[in-house]
Design a protein around this motif. Sequence first.
Motif, PDB file in Angstrom:
ATOM      1  N   LEU A  92       1.696  18.087 -27.764  1.00 31.99           N
ATOM      2  CA  LEU A  92       3.015  18.945 -27.120  1.00 31.99           C
ATOM      3  C   LEU A  92       4.123  18.312 -26.335  1.00 31.99           C
ATOM      4  CD1 LEU A  92       0.578  21.823 -26.292  1.00 31.99           C
ATOM      5  CD2 LEU A  92       2.024  22.153 -28.359  1.00 31.99           C
ATOM      6  N   ILE A  93       5.077  18.509 -26.523  1.00 29.36           N
ATOM      7  CA  ILE A  93       6.263  18.348 -25.616  1.00 29.36           C
ATOM      8  C   ILE A  93       6.777  19.471 -24.981  1.00 29.36           C
ATOM      9  CG2 ILE A  93       6.740  15.827 -26.747  1.00 29.36           C
ATOM     10  CD1 ILE A  93       9.370  17.379 -27.592  1.00 29.36           C
ATOM     11  N   LYS A  94       7.355  19.169 -23.860  1.00 26.99           N
ATOM     12  CA  LYS A  94       8.244  20.429 -23.348  1.00 26.99           C
ATOM     13  C   LYS A  94       9.716  19.892 -23.414  1.00 26.99           C
ATOM     14  CE  LYS A  94       7.310  23.245 -19.771  1.00 26.99           C
ATOM     15  NZ  LYS A  94       7.291  23.874 -18.405  1.00 26.99           N
ATOM     16  N   HIS A  95      10.592  20.612 -24.382  1.00 27.50           N
ATOM     17  CA  HIS A  95      11.893  20.220 -24.532  1.00 27.50           C
ATOM     18  C   HIS A  95      12.768  20.458 -23.238  1.00 27.50           C
ATOM     19  CE1 HIS A  95      15.367  18.751 -26.808  1.00 27.50           C
ATOM     20  NE2 HIS A  95      15.663  19.997 -27.262  1.00 27.50           N
ATOM     21  N   SER A  96      13.998  20.267 -23.590  1.00 27.68           N
ATOM     22  CA  SER A  96      15.232  20.305 -22.448  1.00 27.68           C
ATOM     23  C   SER A  96      15.465  21.987 -22.320  1.00 27.68           C
ATOM     24  CB  SER A  96      16.446  19.612 -22.567  1.00 27.68           C
ATOM     25  OG  SER A  96      16.973  20.059 -24.097  1.00 27.68           O
ATOM     26  N   ASP A  97      15.091  22.578 -23.227  1.00 26.96           N
ATOM     27  CA  ASP A  97      15.272  24.116 -23.116  1.00 26.96           C
ATOM     28  C   ASP A  97      13.827  24.782 -22.438  1.00 26.96           C
ATOM     29  OD1 ASP A  97      13.225  24.031 -25.115  1.00 26.96           O
ATOM     30  OD2 ASP A  97      14.403  24.738 -26.928  1.00 26.96           O
ATOM     31  N   GLY A  98      13.042  24.188 -22.024  1.00 23.50           N
ATOM     32  CA  GLY A  98      11.759  24.463 -21.219  1.00 23.50           C
ATOM     33  C   GLY A  98      10.774  25.157 -22.367  1.00 23.50           C
ATOM     34  N   LYS A  99      10.897  24.995 -23.454  1.00 18.80           N
ATOM     35  CA  LYS A  99       9.910  25.504 -24.393  1.00 18.80           C
ATOM     36  C   LYS A  99       8.863  24.218 -24.878  1.00 18.80           C
ATOM     37  CE  LYS A  99      12.952  29.229 -26.040  1.00 18.80           C
ATOM     38  NZ  LYS A  99      13.667  29.729 -27.422  1.00 18.80           N
ATOM     39  N   TYR A 100       7.945  24.730 -25.183  1.00 22.91           N
ATOM     40  CA  TYR A 100       6.970  23.773 -25.763  1.00 22.91           C
ATOM     41  C   TYR A 100       7.051  23.645 -27.481  1.00 22.91           C
ATOM     42  CZ  TYR A 100       4.164  23.147 -21.387  1.00 22.91           C
ATOM     43  OH  TYR A 100       3.959  22.885 -20.396  1.00 22.91           O
ATOM     44  N   TYR A 101       7.050  22.324 -27.864  1.00 25.48           N
ATOM     45  CA  TYR A 101       6.907  22.004 -29.291  1.00 25.48           C
ATOM     46  C   TYR A 101       5.876  21.381 -29.631  1.00 25.48           C
ATOM     47  CZ  TYR A 101      11.961  23.794 -29.248  1.00 25.48           C
ATOM     48  OH  TYR A 101      13.118  24.688 -29.257  1.00 25.48           O
ATOM     49  N   VAL A 102       5.341  21.254 -30.669  1.00 25.52           N
ATOM     50  CA  VAL A 102       4.211  20.517 -31.160  1.00 25.52           C
ATOM     51  C   VAL A 102       4.801  19.255 -31.953  1.00 25.52           C
ATOM     52  CG1 VAL A 102       2.279  20.363 -32.724  1.00 25.52           C
ATOM     53  CG2 VAL A 102       2.803  22.463 -31.545  1.00 25.52           C
ATOM     54  N   LEU A 103       4.265  18.127 -31.516  1.00 29.25           N
ATOM     55  CA  LEU A 103       4.769  17.019 -32.180  1.00 29.25           C
ATOM     56  C   LEU A 103       4.026  16.650 -33.420  1.00 29.25           C
ATOM     57  CD1 LEU A 103       6.119  14.211 -29.672  1.00 29.25           C
ATOM     58  CD2 LEU A 103       7.398  15.580 -31.328  1.00 29.25           C
ATOM     59  N   GLU A 104       2.804  16.703 -33.192  1.00 33.97           N
ATOM     60  CA  GLU A 104       1.731  16.352 -34.266  1.00 33.97           C
ATOM     61  C   GLU A 104       0.308  16.910 -34.180  1.00 33.97           C
ATOM     62  OE1 GLU A 104       0.245  11.804 -33.751  1.00 33.97           O
ATOM     63  OE2 GLU A 104       2.391  12.040 -34.049  1.00 33.97           O
ATOM     64  N   ASP A 105      -0.515  17.200 -35.206  1.00 32.79           N
ATOM     65  CA  ASP A 105      -1.706  17.555 -35.111  1.00 32.79           C
ATOM     66  C   ASP A 105      -2.704  16.327 -35.534  1.00 32.79           C
ATOM     67  OD1 ASP A 105      -1.336  20.422 -34.805  1.00 32.79           O
ATOM     68  OD2 ASP A 105      -0.018  20.153 -36.903  1.00 32.79           O
ATOM     69  N   ASN A 106      -3.703  16.183 -34.659  1.00 32.63           N
ATOM     70  CA  ASN A 106      -4.538  15.052 -34.762  1.00 32.63           C
ATOM     71  C   ASN A 106      -6.089  15.376 -34.989  1.00 32.63           C
ATOM     72  OD1 ASN A 106      -3.041  12.657 -33.863  1.00 32.63           O
ATOM     73  ND2 ASN A 106      -2.502  14.030 -32.314  1.00 32.63           N
ATOM     74  N   ILE A 107      -6.521  15.552 -36.316  1.00 25.79           N
ATOM     75  CA  ILE A 107      -7.765  16.078 -36.616  1.00 25.79           C
ATOM     76  C   ILE A 107      -8.570  15.219 -37.314  1.00 25.79           C
ATOM     77  CG2 ILE A 107      -7.019  18.396 -36.610  1.00 25.79           C
ATOM     78  CD1 ILE A 107      -6.813  18.582 -39.485  1.00 25.79           C
TER      79      ILE A 107
END
Length: 488
Positions: free
Chosen positions: A160-175
Amino acid sequence: MKYNKSNPIFSSYQNNTNLFDEIFDKNENVRPTYKKILELYSDHSIQDFANLNEKAKASFFNQGITFQVYSDKKAQEKIFPFDLFPRIIEAKEWETIEKGVIQRSKALNLFLWDVYHKKNIIKEGIVPMDLISTSGNYLRQMIDFNPPGGIYNHISGTDLIKHSDGKYYVLEDNIRCPSGVSYVICNRNALKRALFGVFNHYEIQTVTDYSENLLEMLESVKPKGVDSPTCVLITPGVYNSAYYEHCYLAKTSGIELVEGRDLFVEKDFVYMKTINGPKRVDVIYRRIDDLFIDPMEFRKDSVLGVPGLFAAYKKGNVTLANAPGTGVADDKAIYTYMPQIIKYYLNEEPILNNVHTYHCSNPDDLKYILENIANLVIKPVDEAGGYGISIGNRLTKEEIEKVKMVIKENPRKYIAQPIMSLSVHATYIDETNSFEQRHVDLRTYTLLGQDKEFVLKGGLTRVALQKGNLIVNSSQGGGSKDTWVLKK
């Protein structure tokens, strides 16, 4: 509260207000969550932190907390860089993260069952069949096979990253074989040794319960007819980049650490060699890639796996965690369809945001990508560790042309995403002996078992130690922080 920059610790801290700083707002006011820890850290001089940093390095080295960095000519063992300033996540914020990663893990598990069985999501035109059939991680040997407990992705790592809008975004799934969880626990122990007093001022969730939950999960997916399962962790050996982690998890879970040569198969059952004779093995937490687990079924030149292991697995006599073939679902091309996958299987809206993703095998997407590489991040769909990534605004005109050629040679292999502005966090930098802004992400760890789900309350905050760098992986020179999840 505006931070007093007369204090030497942050006297040279440059707050780039174009970035989302997790400690300071755009007016250089300290965010409420960090007020107390900044007060506590102000009691120390910058030389104190330099000394503590050296002690932390020595502690990591003495405990063998290292990783391998591979080059063309040699492998190098390095101390995993650790930062003394923790990242703090509020309880309400974490609640959203935890629900979101569980949702993704469940949806991915259902997706895996479907693509290896009825393929309904493909028949209904939601996910294209060619993305499945052309994936190097799609194992035809797994078609119509039901893994014990119906679980494929027992262990998931969600970045996950926190973007400049203050929201979390998933970058990728590792399974497939997500790594790094041992560093979460070691970071906590290291910070407690260095600055134990700061823990008295915050109520923080524990991270030391991961191993017991890992063992419970492994035992929950035991083969049918087994009452008290024997679990082991299989490692490629001492030269693997994550060997320290393999040792740590085996030790703290109370299971044996084995290599392929320590196991054998007889009459479709797996046994471990011991000084008291063979002992049956029921559950294997594998840290070996699919194609190396059994030379009789996959790569014949593999000396890492166990001959006959896959046959024993298909007979239901042993559980492999994670299941072979899970990699088809953490293919970055499949990531593009995660919102639809969640909606299809769970009838829910995604809790966590996806980053808008273009796939190069789509003609319209490819046209856009080739015209806008300077504003995009290009990623191979099947690489890990930050390898093969091209960040458009860091490339020269000549490098952009090379990337275009590489993409056009094999469009299936690449995706593109907008250049996301990862949040930044105060990080101690050796070279300048000061705290500076550095980009961070967060890898969470989710366990799925038979009637069991668990998310480690902390995760691994990874730090891009080079100024301005957006790639946080340790293999690319990144480090990590202790991650505090507040209880309330």
